[in-house]
Write an enzyme that holds these catalytic residues in place. Sequence first.
Site, mmCIF file in Angstrom:
data_model
loop_
_atom_site.group_PDB
_atom_site.id
_atom_site.type_symbol
_atom_site.label_atom_id
_atom_site.label_comp_id
_atom_site.label_asym_id
_atom_site.label_seq_id
_atom_site.Cartn_x
_atom_site.Cartn_y
_atom_site.Cartn_z
ATOM 1 N N LYS A 184 0.816 -1.229 0.000
ATOM 2 C CA LYS A 184 0.000 0.000 0.000
ATOM 3 C C LYS A 184 0.843 1.270 0.000
ATOM 4 C CE LYS A 184 -0.424 0.339 4.960
ATOM 5 N NZ LYS A 184 -0.831 -0.409 6.118
ATOM 6 N N ARG A 211 -5.847 0.712 17.410
ATOM 7 C CA ARG A 211 -6.508 0.829 16.120
ATOM 8 C C ARG A 211 -7.380 -0.422 16.016
ATOM 9 N NH1 ARG A 211 -3.232 1.545 10.556
ATOM 10 N NH2 ARG A 211 -3.365 -0.738 10.613
HETATM 11 C C1 LIG Z 1 0.298 -0.956 6.647
HETATM 12 C C2 LIG Z 1 0.166 -2.171 7.447
HETATM 13 C C3 LIG Z 1 1.268 -3.035 7.599
HETATM 14 C C4 LIG Z 1 2.642 -2.719 7.038
HETATM 15 O O1 LIG Z 1 3.275 -1.726 7.771
HETATM 16 P P1 LIG Z 1 4.792 -1.277 7.458
HETATM 17 O O2 LIG Z 1 5.146 -0.412 8.593
HETATM 18 O O3 LIG Z 1 4.772 -0.580 6.151
HETATM 19 O O4 LIG Z 1 5.629 -2.499 7.404
HETATM 20 C C5 LIG Z 1 1.075 -4.199 8.317
HETATM 21 N N1 LIG Z 1 -0.127 -4.497 8.856
HETATM 22 C C6 LIG Z 1 -1.193 -3.697 8.740
HETATM 23 C C7 LIG Z 1 -2.482 -4.086 9.365
HETATM 24 C C8 LIG Z 1 -1.082 -2.508 8.029
HETATM 25 O O5 LIG Z 1 -2.163 -1.709 7.914
#
Ligand SMILES: *Cc1c(COP(=O)(O)O)cnc(C)c1O
Length: 376
Positions: A37, A132
């Site tokens: 993402k 969250r």
């Molecule tokens: C964005 C996200 C990740 C990845 O996070 P990074 O810090 O980019 O490695 C992992 N788990 C969830 C639920 C996320 O929303």
Amino acid sequence: MTCYPRLEIDLDKLEHNAREVVRLCSASGISVTGVIKGMSGIPEAAARFVSGGCVRIASSRLDQLEEVRAFGIDVPTELLRIPMISEADRVIRSADISLNSELAVLKALNQAAGKAGKRHGVILMAEMGDLREGIWDREELMETALAVENDLEWLDLKGVGMNVGCTGAVMPTAETLEKFSKIAAAVEEKIGRPLEIISGGATTSISRLFEGDMPENINDLRVGEQILLAWDLDRFMNYDLSNMYQDIFRLKAEIIELKEKPTYPIGTIGFDAFGHIPTFTDKGIRKRALVALGKYDFGSDPGEITPIDPPGITIEGASSDHTILDVEDAGPVRLCDENGNVTERPLAVGDIVTFRVNYAALVYLTNTPEVEVAFV
Ligand SMILES: *Cc1c(COP(=O)(O)O)cnc(C)c1O
């Protein structure tokens, strides 16, 4: 003609970073779910997560998962954001696995999966304090696990997951991971079988591997930032990431005005284009450059991009379509002719300035149609 602004992505470096994260994780029996993402799921880049060894591709956005599928990437897809009930049918079509925390959503997914005749994998999220997503109440977590396991016939309970370091800035300490590890074990005991995926967090959880105290039953991490930028663990936690590339993404913008100007606005100061009342320091007359790049392209915070070439440039401010640079101390532009002779000259209108980008800027830049994405 090369178009600007332009975001250059070095795909070989990206694959290298993915491979390094996979190597580190697999040494502890941990699979890597590649999170795409941060660069809006660009499929050519997602493919390099897979060739680097990521066993699943994950995003918070369904359209990105659909795009990588259409591109021909065939590892399982994982939806990171808790599904909306209204998108249940699409979740079943486009994701093999989703992260979940609500029984009502799970029931909707079960129904949609039954209708489509396609089984769907579920990772139940445990709230570990970042506040969250995730189930906080342990009893509720156990009951939801049992419901997925026994009552929702089209859903497969693949595993449990945790997430910290997002909204609450909670660190994935050994203590937090240990707690999560016990929760995972308790769920396994409750359903009477081992779980396939015990997902111990995101990039920041890699710190536990560096410290050598990752709980043994954790067998998956969902990693985006450490592959894309490899910056957070270096900058905030001081780990040595010299084996990683930190310059996979380079933003290039063109100078459209270059003039000596005062550094303190002239006239009565009211509010800026965004309704804020700014403050200024008077540094006298300085050489300033305007580049054709603005908040429209990289988001609201110009601190999310850093000029790196030519050296010696700082950002003074930005509006929607312009970024103002102080180039008084900028190094010269180096030009190389066909014979390999290097000449230097001062910065001029039409020259290109290169920036390093942070995570939030990357999200915007890869989402803005006017920023040309180029693979190098
Ligand atoms: C964005 C996200 C990740 C990845 O996070 P990074 O810090 O980019 O490695 C992992 N788990 C969830 C639920 C996320 O929303």
